[in-house]
Design an enzyme around this catalytic site. Sequence first.
Site, PDB file in Angstrom:
ATOM      1  N   HIS A   1       0.836  -1.201   0.000  1.00  0.00           N
ATOM      2  CA  HIS A   1       0.000   0.000   0.000  1.00  0.00           C
ATOM      3  C   HIS A   1       0.873   1.254   0.000  1.00  0.00           C
ATOM      4  CE1 HIS A   1      -3.223   2.627   2.045  1.00  0.00           C
ATOM      5  NE2 HIS A   1      -3.425   2.606   0.742  1.00  0.00           N
TER       6      HIS A   1
ATOM      7  N   ASP B   1       8.407   7.538 -20.590  1.00  0.00           N
ATOM      8  CA  ASP B   1       8.848   7.575 -21.977  1.00  0.00           C
ATOM      9  C   ASP B   1      10.330   7.217 -22.046  1.00  0.00           C
ATOM     10  OD1 ASP B   1      10.315   9.957 -21.336  1.00  0.00           O
ATOM     11  OD2 ASP B   1       8.607  11.204 -21.896  1.00  0.00           O
TER      12      ASP B   1
END
Length: 139
Positions: free
Chosen positions: A20, A28
């Site tokens: 969590h 990119d």
Amino acid sequence: MKKTKLLNASLSHYIATLGHTDSLVICDAGLPISNQVERVDLALEAGVPGFLQTVDVVISEMFVEHAVVAKEIREKNPQIHDALLDSLRKLSEQQGNCIAVEYVEHEEFKVLSSESKAAVRTGEFSPYANIILYSGVPF
């Protein structure tokens, strides 16, 4: 052999070990990745695999609580931005939660990305096609 979308063993491992609030970057080809962050380099050539394709496969296996993107994507890459928001909206519906999207300056994005568990480098050659996905819990 796995029968879900994600076949890359390293990427599958990192998603499986997220707790969590742990985060995973999908970026990119040009985003600098800190040496302290595990790298899953999927880039083969310009555009392969694409950013959105990679996001869709990752979110098919990851419970996402919230996400961070660079503010600049709205102006410099509106097509990717709009498609990304659409994918996150659909994921919110599937998961039954509201995925908050936070916008930060690109320089701050790079700092935040250095705190992630792993970074997935795609072959995307368009500006600001980067996201940090924060893991939630499905209960």
